[in-house]
Scaffold this motif. Sequence first.
Motif, PDB file in Angstrom:
ATOM      1  N   MET A   1      57.434  27.548  48.933  1.00  0.00           N
ATOM      2  CA  MET A   1      57.639  27.342  50.358  1.00  0.00           C
ATOM      3  C   MET A   1      57.415  28.677  51.067  1.00  0.00           C
ATOM      4  O   MET A   1      57.895  29.712  50.617  1.00  0.00           O
ATOM      5  N   PHE A   3      58.110  31.190  53.839  1.00  0.00           N
ATOM      6  CA  PHE A   3      59.077  31.605  54.852  1.00  0.00           C
ATOM      7  C   PHE A   3      58.618  32.856  55.591  1.00  0.00           C
ATOM      8  O   PHE A   3      59.434  33.591  56.143  1.00  0.00           O
ATOM      9  N   CYS A  22      63.327  27.754  62.037  1.00  0.00           N
ATOM     10  CA  CYS A  22      63.838  26.975  60.903  1.00  0.00           C
ATOM     11  C   CYS A  22      63.684  25.480  61.145  1.00  0.00           C
ATOM     12  O   CYS A  22      63.284  24.743  60.233  1.00  0.00           O
ATOM     13  N   MET A  26      61.425  23.160  58.813  1.00  0.00           N
ATOM     14  CA  MET A  26      62.064  22.055  58.096  1.00  0.00           C
ATOM     15  C   MET A  26      61.331  20.743  58.374  1.00  0.00           C
ATOM     16  O   MET A  26      61.122  19.935  57.463  1.00  0.00           O
ATOM     17  N   VAL A  29      58.020  20.730  56.390  1.00  0.00           N
ATOM     18  CA  VAL A  29      58.244  20.524  54.956  1.00  0.00           C
ATOM     19  C   VAL A  29      58.670  19.078  54.689  1.00  0.00           C
ATOM     20  O   VAL A  29      58.184  18.439  53.753  1.00  0.00           O
ATOM     21  N   SER A  35      60.653  18.235  48.334  1.00  0.00           N
ATOM     22  CA  SER A  35      62.091  18.488  48.193  1.00  0.00           C
ATOM     23  C   SER A  35      62.336  19.979  48.401  1.00  0.00           C
ATOM     24  O   SER A  35      61.681  20.818  47.777  1.00  0.00           O
ATOM     25  N   PHE A  36      63.248  20.303  49.298  1.00  0.00           N
ATOM     26  CA  PHE A  36      63.450  21.716  49.641  1.00  0.00           C
ATOM     27  C   PHE A  36      64.923  22.120  49.651  1.00  0.00           C
ATOM     28  O   PHE A  36      65.246  23.276  49.913  1.00  0.00           O
ATOM     29  N   GLU A  37      65.824  21.194  49.385  1.00  0.00           N
ATOM     30  CA  GLU A  37      67.256  21.445  49.570  1.00  0.00           C
ATOM     31  C   GLU A  37      67.767  22.674  48.827  1.00  0.00           C
ATOM     32  O   GLU A  37      68.547  23.447  49.356  1.00  0.00           O
ATOM     33  N   GLU A  39      66.267  25.424  47.822  1.00  0.00           N
ATOM     34  CA  GLU A  39      65.800  26.754  48.213  1.00  0.00           C
ATOM     35  C   GLU A  39      65.858  27.002  49.728  1.00  0.00           C
ATOM     36  O   GLU A  39      65.495  28.083  50.200  1.00  0.00           O
ATOM     37  N   TRP A  40      66.322  26.012  50.473  1.00  0.00           N
ATOM     38  CA  TRP A  40      66.340  26.161  51.917  1.00  0.00           C
ATOM     39  C   TRP A  40      67.375  27.205  52.344  1.00  0.00           C
ATOM     40  O   TRP A  40      68.487  27.230  51.838  1.00  0.00           O
ATOM     41  N   TYR A  42      69.861  27.656  54.282  1.00  0.00           N
ATOM     42  CA  TYR A  42      70.813  26.966  55.155  1.00  0.00           C
ATOM     43  C   TYR A  42      71.727  27.922  55.917  1.00  0.00           C
ATOM     44  O   TYR A  42      72.041  27.685  57.088  1.00  0.00           O
ATOM     45  N   HIS A  45      69.782  29.282  58.759  1.00  0.00           N
ATOM     46  CA  HIS A  45      69.492  28.197  59.690  1.00  0.00           C
ATOM     47  C   HIS A  45      70.740  27.860  60.525  1.00  0.00           C
ATOM     48  O   HIS A  45      70.667  27.762  61.759  1.00  0.00           O
TER      49      HIS A  45
END
Length: 197
Positions: A1, A3, A22, A26, A29, A35-37, A39-40, A42, A45
């Motif tokens: 991903m 960033f 962000c 999001m 993506v 699926s990004f949960e 490595e996101w 948060y 954000h």
Amino acid sequence: MDFTLLKEVLASESYGKVADVCDELMLKVAAKGVSFEEEWPYAIHLLGHIYVNDLNSARFLWKSVPVSVKDGRPEIAAVWRIGQCLWTRDYAGVYEAVRMFDWSGDVSGLVKAFSESYTKKMFHLLESAYATIRVADTANFLGMSEDDATTYALQQGWSIDPTSEMLTVKKKRVITEQKLDPSKLQRLTEYVFHLEH
């Protein structure tokens, strides 16, 4: 991903843009179905929304964070604690939540910027709401010791009565700039011309 844009915004300390960057990333993506949960970012954000005082978006984001991520990354819960204190107007709690966690790299810069911005905002609220205020109350609202709050207020031009431990607020002069609307001037000219002829 990727960033990269978020890292650039953080590096330039353009913290007011973090939430928008962000949110947009999001959406991109999620649209790809990736699926990004895990490595996101948060914490960043959430803080981005908190920084711009968008507590509704912060609450929505918090509710969408998977439980496994909330449980596995205590920094996210620490950020949310700041948001909860803001939501309930627990002014001293905001500062306590900021101080109670050992923030990581990029998050620490954003937390520091938020804390400084929040202190200025609270000070301006005190300035507009009070003519005099107790030192202890000022310290509570600013999340400082009484000595630090007194020093901060004195640096802003306030004065103190050491006997009563009351600070006298120095009101800022509000300078309003009148802007001349050319269309209004044109209508006035036409009206005066009509009256004369």
